[in-house]
Write a protein that holds these residues in place. Structure first.
Motif, PDB file in Angstrom:
ATOM      1  N   HIS A 248      34.934 -23.025  43.410  1.00 33.97           N
ATOM      2  CA  HIS A 248      34.265 -22.477  44.455  1.00 33.97           C
ATOM      3  C   HIS A 248      32.786 -22.351  44.018  1.00 33.97           C
ATOM      4  O   HIS A 248      32.401 -22.208  42.680  1.00 33.97           O
ATOM      5  N   CYS A 286      32.603 -16.302  55.849  1.00 29.52           N
ATOM      6  CA  CYS A 286      32.689 -16.093  54.182  1.00 29.52           C
ATOM      7  C   CYS A 286      31.504 -15.284  53.832  1.00 29.52           C
ATOM      8  O   CYS A 286      30.356 -15.255  53.910  1.00 29.52           O
ATOM      9  N   HIS A 289      28.382 -16.763  52.403  1.00 28.81           N
ATOM     10  CA  HIS A 289      27.463 -17.714  53.082  1.00 28.81           C
ATOM     11  C   HIS A 289      26.052 -17.801  52.827  1.00 28.81           C
ATOM     12  O   HIS A 289      25.365 -18.656  52.737  1.00 28.81           O
ATOM     13  N   CYS A 292      25.248 -19.349  49.656  1.00 31.44           N
ATOM     14  CA  CYS A 292      25.820 -20.648  49.221  1.00 31.44           C
ATOM     15  C   CYS A 292      25.133 -21.939  49.474  1.00 31.44           C
ATOM     16  O   CYS A 292      24.499 -22.104  50.446  1.00 31.44           O
ATOM     17  N   CYS A 299      31.239 -21.450  58.159  1.00 31.16           N
ATOM     18  CA  CYS A 299      31.205 -20.471  57.109  1.00 31.16           C
ATOM     19  C   CYS A 299      30.490 -19.354  57.538  1.00 31.16           C
ATOM     20  O   CYS A 299      30.971 -18.202  57.218  1.00 31.16           O
ATOM     21  N   CYS A 317      37.431 -21.149  49.847  1.00 32.75           N
ATOM     22  CA  CYS A 317      36.403 -21.666  50.172  1.00 32.75           C
ATOM     23  C   CYS A 317      36.747 -22.952  51.174  1.00 32.75           C
ATOM     24  O   CYS A 317      37.634 -23.542  50.889  1.00 32.75           O
ATOM     25  N   HIS A 318      36.241 -23.118  52.576  1.00 32.36           N
ATOM     26  CA  HIS A 318      36.623 -24.034  53.451  1.00 32.36           C
ATOM     27  C   HIS A 318      36.206 -25.460  52.919  1.00 32.36           C
ATOM     28  O   HIS A 318      37.008 -26.415  53.071  1.00 32.36           O
TER      29      HIS A 318
HETATM   30 FE1  SF4 Z   1      30.320 -21.733  50.750  1.00 36.24          FE
HETATM   31 FE2  SF4 Z   1      32.933 -22.230  50.645  1.00 36.24          FE
HETATM   32 FE3  SF4 Z   1      31.709 -20.025  51.658  1.00 36.24          FE
HETATM   33 FE4  SF4 Z   1      31.341 -22.049  52.955  1.00 36.24          FE
HETATM   34  S1  SF4 Z   1      33.383 -21.053  52.569  1.00 36.24           S
HETATM   35  S2  SF4 Z   1      29.811 -20.548  52.246  1.00 36.24           S
HETATM   36  S3  SF4 Z   1      31.070 -23.673  51.500  1.00 36.24           S
HETATM   37  S4  SF4 Z   1      31.852 -20.769  49.620  1.00 36.24           S
END
Ligand code: SF4
Length: 321
Positions: A248, A286, A289, A292, A299, A317-318
């Motif tokens: 992650h 997320c 995001h 990130c 996200c 995490c995607h």
């Molecule tokens: Fe970052 Fe993964 Fe969250 Fe997307 S899903 S914002 S890549 S942590």
């Protein structure tokens, strides 16, 4: 069978507003956490301050009432237990605190503090047995039983943490939630307390939920690690896997901040932009995001759930692989 099983646990604190004290919003301190701890295992729980790890630890042992979800101990759900039933079960799960001084009654001697736990659960048949047990516990945590009549202020920080551990051990628990037990101590004393906890684990078959913000400390004591961000677990696996191959982006940033001893091992520090957002109004999609470094459009709208991205290695995490 797991010793402790937590399923979709939520702890929301209402934020009141106005004269009529209407609930304006909720602080989502813990927002749907599931995890398990096996007998005799240590699960580390890491994250920055305010991520909900302490609230989660307290909700697990019912020092805080969960808003939703379940906590089961040896297969029995304890979330709905109250009164005498809860007190009886609570003997099996104890907590040690970050500030041992704040959690020890300054007006009670060490003997009284440890003896009180024995009395509450009626674990000694008479005063002599109780006294012998208190002295045995002091010895077990590396303190001289001769100090049984002393008060908490007469001990150093490390010794006070040992008293806290002796008090937790007094009721013969199976699980101890250790809430940042070494973060207020000097580095040399930290190692002594960690080693004591490890020794006691082997001797007594204890399981620990070890809460800390310092990944290096957690890696040292834990078989598995769960990483929390804004009330959710974002990564969970064996400590070695999480620390050597974090999946992650948040864990990758945490690991990059841990100093490395090996001069040949170069690690690039990942500095995250901004602060941890408020748990009152967490970001959409997320929750990580806005900070990130690899966020994509989806996200912002899709909440990533924990999924097994490698054998026994789970990340929310995607893009993790
Ligand atoms: Fe970052 Fe993964 Fe969250 Fe997307 S899903 S914002 S890549 S942590």
């Amino acid at each position: 069978m797991s010793l402790l099983q937590v399923q979709n646990l939520k702890v929301y604190f209402p934020v009141n507003h106005g004269l009529l004290s209407r609930v304006r919003a909720y602080v989502k301190a813990v927002d749907g956490v599931s995890l398990e701890v096996a007998p005799g295992e240590t699960l580390g729980l890491v994250g920055e301050s305010g991520c909900g790890k302490t609230t989660l630890g307290r909700a697990i042992i019912r020092l805080i009432e969960p808003t939703a979800g379940t906590v089961s101990f040896e297969g029995e759900e304890i979330t709905k237990l109250g009164g005498a039933e809860l007190r009886r079960r609570r003997r099996k799960f104890q907590m040690i605190f970050q500030d041992p001084y704040g959690s020890l009654n300054p007006r009670m001697t060490v003997g009284e503090i440890i003896g009180e736990a024995i009395d509450i659960h009626k674990l000694a048949v008479d005063d002599d047995t109780r006294e012998a047990r208190v002295k045995e516990l002091l010895q077990a945590v590396g303190l001289d039983p001769i100090h049984v009549q002393r008060y908490p202020h007469e001990f150093s920080g490390g010794q006070r943490q040992r008293i806290g551990i002796a008090r937790a051990l007094a009721v013969e628990p199976q699980l101890i939630v250790c809430d940042e037990p070494v973060s207020a101590l000097d580095v040399s004393v930290q190692a002594q307390i960690i080693n004591l906890l490890k020794d006691l684990q082997v001797q007594k078959g204890l399981a620990y939920l070890f809460i800390a913000h310092d990944l290096a400390v957690v890696e040292h004591i834990s078989r598995r690690v769960a990483v929390m961000y804004l009330g959710r677990v974002v990564e969970i696996s064996e400590s070695k896997k999480v620390c050597r191959d974090p999946k992650h982006p948040y864990t990758q940033a945490l690991i990059s901040a841990v100093p490395v001893v090996d001069p040949d091992l170069k690690r690039q520090r990942i500095v995250l932009p901004g602060d941890v957002p408020s748990p009152i109004n967490p970001p959409s999609g997320c929750p990580f995001h806005p900070r990130c470094p690899i966020a994509e459009a989806r996200c912002k709208v899709e909440l990533p759930l924990l999924r097994e991205v490698a054998s026994g290695h789970w990340a929310a995490c995607h893009l993790a692989k």
